[in-house]
Write a protein that holds these residues in place. Structure first.
Motif, mmCIF file in Angstrom:
data_model
loop_
_atom_site.group_PDB
_atom_site.id
_atom_site.type_symbol
_atom_site.label_atom_id
_atom_site.label_comp_id
_atom_site.label_asym_id
_atom_site.label_seq_id
_atom_site.Cartn_x
_atom_site.Cartn_y
_atom_site.Cartn_z
ATOM 1 N N GLU A 67 0.840 -1.209 0.000
ATOM 2 C CA GLU A 67 0.000 0.000 0.000
ATOM 3 C C GLU A 67 0.876 1.261 0.000
ATOM 4 O O GLU A 67 0.530 2.265 -0.631
ATOM 5 C CB GLU A 67 -0.939 -0.029 1.210
ATOM 6 C CG GLU A 67 -2.058 0.989 1.189
ATOM 7 C CD GLU A 67 -3.110 0.765 0.100
ATOM 8 O OE1 GLU A 67 -3.210 -0.371 -0.420
ATOM 9 O OE2 GLU A 67 -3.810 1.731 -0.247
ATOM 10 N N LEU A 101 1.957 1.893 -3.483
ATOM 11 C CA LEU A 101 0.873 2.510 -4.253
ATOM 12 C C LEU A 101 0.757 3.996 -3.925
ATOM 13 O O LEU A 101 0.599 4.838 -4.823
ATOM 14 C CB LEU A 101 -0.439 1.776 -3.951
ATOM 15 C CG LEU A 101 -1.703 2.317 -4.605
ATOM 16 C CD1 LEU A 101 -1.563 2.410 -6.118
ATOM 17 C CD2 LEU A 101 -2.908 1.440 -4.244
ATOM 18 N N LYS A 127 3.501 5.749 -5.709
ATOM 19 C CA LYS A 127 3.283 5.790 -7.162
ATOM 20 C C LYS A 127 2.189 6.794 -7.548
ATOM 21 O O LYS A 127 2.318 7.535 -8.519
ATOM 22 C CB LYS A 127 2.894 4.381 -7.625
ATOM 23 C CG LYS A 127 2.490 4.242 -9.058
ATOM 24 C CD LYS A 127 3.663 3.914 -9.943
ATOM 25 C CE LYS A 127 3.201 3.662 -11.370
ATOM 26 N NZ LYS A 127 4.323 3.678 -12.316
ATOM 27 N N LEU A 128 1.102 6.787 -6.774
ATOM 28 C CA LEU A 128 -0.073 7.604 -7.114
ATOM 29 C C LEU A 128 0.022 8.991 -6.503
ATOM 30 O O LEU A 128 -0.517 9.957 -7.054
ATOM 31 C CB LEU A 128 -1.323 6.880 -6.581
ATOM 32 C CG LEU A 128 -2.698 7.459 -6.876
ATOM 33 C CD1 LEU A 128 -2.968 7.440 -8.371
ATOM 34 C CD2 LEU A 128 -3.785 6.656 -6.143
ATOM 35 N N LYS A 175 -3.808 11.768 -3.524
ATOM 36 C CA LYS A 175 -4.710 11.126 -4.477
ATOM 37 C C LYS A 175 -5.213 9.796 -3.922
ATOM 38 O O LYS A 175 -6.372 9.435 -4.092
ATOM 39 C CB LYS A 175 -3.987 10.864 -5.805
ATOM 40 C CG LYS A 175 -3.798 12.085 -6.681
ATOM 41 C CD LYS A 175 -3.298 11.646 -8.055
ATOM 42 C CE LYS A 175 -3.054 12.835 -8.967
ATOM 43 N NZ LYS A 175 -2.597 12.393 -10.307
ATOM 44 N N ARG A 176 -4.314 9.059 -3.281
ATOM 45 C CA ARG A 176 -4.717 7.781 -2.703
ATOM 46 C C ARG A 176 -5.812 7.978 -1.661
ATOM 47 O O ARG A 176 -6.809 7.269 -1.655
ATOM 48 C CB ARG A 176 -3.504 7.088 -2.066
ATOM 49 C CG ARG A 176 -3.877 5.825 -1.325
ATOM 50 C CD ARG A 176 -2.704 5.190 -0.593
ATOM 51 N NE ARG A 176 -3.222 4.294 0.421
ATOM 52 C CZ ARG A 176 -3.551 4.666 1.650
ATOM 53 N NH1 ARG A 176 -3.384 5.917 2.030
ATOM 54 N NH2 ARG A 176 -4.038 3.789 2.504
ATOM 55 N N VAL A 200 -7.956 10.491 -1.338
ATOM 56 C CA VAL A 200 -9.205 10.924 -1.970
ATOM 57 C C VAL A 200 -9.899 9.744 -2.657
ATOM 58 O O VAL A 200 -11.116 9.570 -2.551
ATOM 59 C CB VAL A 200 -8.933 12.056 -2.979
ATOM 60 C CG1 VAL A 200 -10.185 12.375 -3.785
ATOM 61 C CG2 VAL A 200 -8.429 13.301 -2.264
ATOM 62 N N MET A 201 -9.122 8.910 -3.327
ATOM 63 C CA MET A 201 -9.736 7.790 -4.039
ATOM 64 C C MET A 201 -10.384 6.801 -3.089
ATOM 65 O O MET A 201 -11.451 6.253 -3.386
ATOM 66 C CB MET A 201 -8.707 7.092 -4.927
ATOM 67 C CG MET A 201 -8.384 7.964 -6.129
ATOM 68 S SD MET A 201 -7.680 7.034 -7.487
ATOM 69 C CE MET A 201 -8.837 5.710 -7.614
ATOM 70 N N ILE A 202 -9.760 6.551 -1.947
ATOM 71 C CA ILE A 202 -10.405 5.651 -0.973
ATOM 72 C C ILE A 202 -11.751 6.240 -0.542
ATOM 73 O O ILE A 202 -12.760 5.541 -0.489
ATOM 74 C CB ILE A 202 -9.493 5.408 0.249
ATOM 75 C CG1 ILE A 202 -8.313 4.503 -0.150
ATOM 76 C CG2 ILE A 202 -10.275 4.756 1.393
ATOM 77 C CD1 ILE A 202 -7.354 4.185 0.990
ATOM 78 N N GLU A 203 -11.779 7.548 -0.287
ATOM 79 C CA GLU A 203 -13.046 8.178 0.109
ATOM 80 C C GLU A 203 -14.096 8.047 -0.993
ATOM 81 O O GLU A 203 -15.258 7.769 -0.727
ATOM 82 C CB GLU A 203 -12.833 9.668 0.450
ATOM 83 C CG GLU A 203 -12.033 9.895 1.722
ATOM 84 C CD GLU A 203 -12.564 9.071 2.894
ATOM 85 O OE1 GLU A 203 -13.791 9.067 3.112
ATOM 86 O OE2 GLU A 203 -11.750 8.402 3.569
#
Lengths: 169, 169
Positions: free
Chosen positions: A145, A148, A151-152, A156-157, A159-162
């Motif tokens: 994790e 990731l 990398k991201l 951003k990681r 926000v994307m989980i939310e």
């Protein structure tokens, strides 16, 4: 599979830049994604492929696949849950989950016990061995994790989980 | 595979709500995702499974898979591009792409022509038939993307495309 290893952190564009400089006169304009550029499904597939490969790479010495990790983690968090509740929560087909549990039982990591509430179903538990194995797996899954996030980008990681947490619930 | 069909639009929670009401006394507390709740990879897999299945469902009468659609769309947007540039852009393994192109050529949708710039490689084009097929495919792929926007919410979809567009480039 090894493309992360020697790559400098700021070289996100190095792959394309390299092929540009190797044969500079061969393409007159940068390639276009065409209609794919409007498809979220396309971008999801790209990151999903990377995530799957990085998971296998990072956890290679533990012989565990993402779906097995999910099953072990949910059993640990909900000891005694039923096979059908586990299948529902993870969105795994029942027959496939049954095969996965067969394998995890054979490896001595998970146990099916008679359910005290419903004699047609089983209550699922981790064995002591399974708890120990999951502890080791979690360390490397955390490393994956972190890869990731690097990398991201950590923001951003987050926000994307939310954005995705309630999808499909 | 048919779980979208008779489902009312507001019933995102119906699956879980139903199993709650079927056996209300059997679980004392809601299930927890445990450590998975912090793994973006887990949430990506969930939405990716939905996207893949909805794509196949929505495009079922056209016999095209997501990866084939990507290949056709990129060839259309970049007529004459090489196999290796196509493989790089889509992140598809070269051997797998070669097999896909074999199949698309056999179906009369794509063509490999000698490259005018590099005699070791081919220039890729859609046939007239391929252009017509892609036109039909795009209509249903657009419907699939609209399904995704409805499921996820159009604003979340837009933000996610922005977050993911540069991943892996």
């Amino acid at each position: 599979m090894l493309n992360r290893a020697p790559e400098p952190k700021s070289a996100k564009l190095s792959g394309r830049a390299k092929s540009r400089s190797r044969k500079p006169a061969q393409r007159r304009e940068p390639l276009s994604l065409g209609v794919l550029d409007g498809h979220l499904g396309y971008f999801l597939r790209r990151i999903q492929v990377w995530v799957f490969q990085d998971f296998l790479r990072t956890l290679s010495r533990l012989d565990v696949r993402p779906a097995q990790y999910s099953v072990l983690a949910v059993i640990e968090a909900n000891p005694g849950l039923s096979q059908s509740d586990l299948a529902d929560l993870l969105g795994i087909e029942r027959a496939r989950l049954a095969r996965m549990l067969d394998r995890l039982e054979k490896r001595g990591l998970a146990e099916r016990r008679p359910s005290p509430r419903d004699r047609r179903s089983h209550a699922l538990y981790l064995s002591r061995e399974g708890q120990k194995a999951l502890k080791r797996i979690k360390v490397l899954a955390g490393q994956h994790e972190a890869n990731l996030a690097e990398k991201l980008g950590p923001e951003k990681r987050r926000v994307m989980i939310e954005l995705l947490r309630d999808f499909g619930r």
